[in-house]
Design an enzyme around this catalytic site. Structure first.
Site: not given
Length: 162
Positions: A129-130
């Site tokens: 989850p950037c």
């Protein structure tokens, strides 16, 4: 090892899922810069087991039914990039971290810009989850899918985790 891909529709646009027999390799955006994530030759396969599993879990995520992914991941990058991408996987659903937080987590508080660069090259968007990494002041900065999509993902998670 042969890489296969399929497309899936999502609330943030069409996603391109890429895998091999043992793991997911990439989740790419419809407006993807081909230089951001470099991959070997791809073969389309809409029935590949790993791709179908990834698609199912992403659909559950977008429906608010999944907060954690259970997929084998094969990140392709430098040692530092791998450290950053592994750190992304530790950010809880519905929460955010700053680039500085990630730099501290990987043991180099001065590497904030390098963390930003590695985050920008994350090949497995959404699942790693950037989108949960934000600027120190809380601003939305840098996202391969576009800041509008980053906001959609954060809103989805915050509405489901409240």
């Amino acid at each position: 090892m042969q890489l296969v891909y399929m497309y899936m529709d999502s609330p943030v646009g069409t996603l391109k899922l890429v895998a091999h027999d043992h793991a997911l390799v990439a989740v790419m955006w419809d407006n993807e810069d081909h230089k951001r994530v470099r991959l070997a030759a791809l073969l389309e396969n809409t029935q590949h087991l790993m791709l179908l599993k990834a698609k199912q879990q992403l659909q559950q995520y977008f429906a608010g039914q999944r907060q954690q992914f259970d997929l084998p991941l094969d990140f392709q990058g430098t040692d530092f990039q791998q450290q950053v991408w592994q750190a992304l996987l530790t950010i809880p659903y519905g929460e955010t971290r700053s680039y500085k937080d990630i730099a501290l987590q990987v043991g180099n508080e001065k590497a904030v810009r390098a963390v930003g660069a590695a985050n920008g090259k994350n090949p497995i968007s959404i699942i790693a989850p950037c989108h949960r990494v934000i600027g120190s002041g809380g601003a939305l900065v840098g996202f391969a899918g576009g800041l509008d999509k980053k906001q959609i993902l954060l809103n989805l998670e915050q509405s489901k985790s409240a």
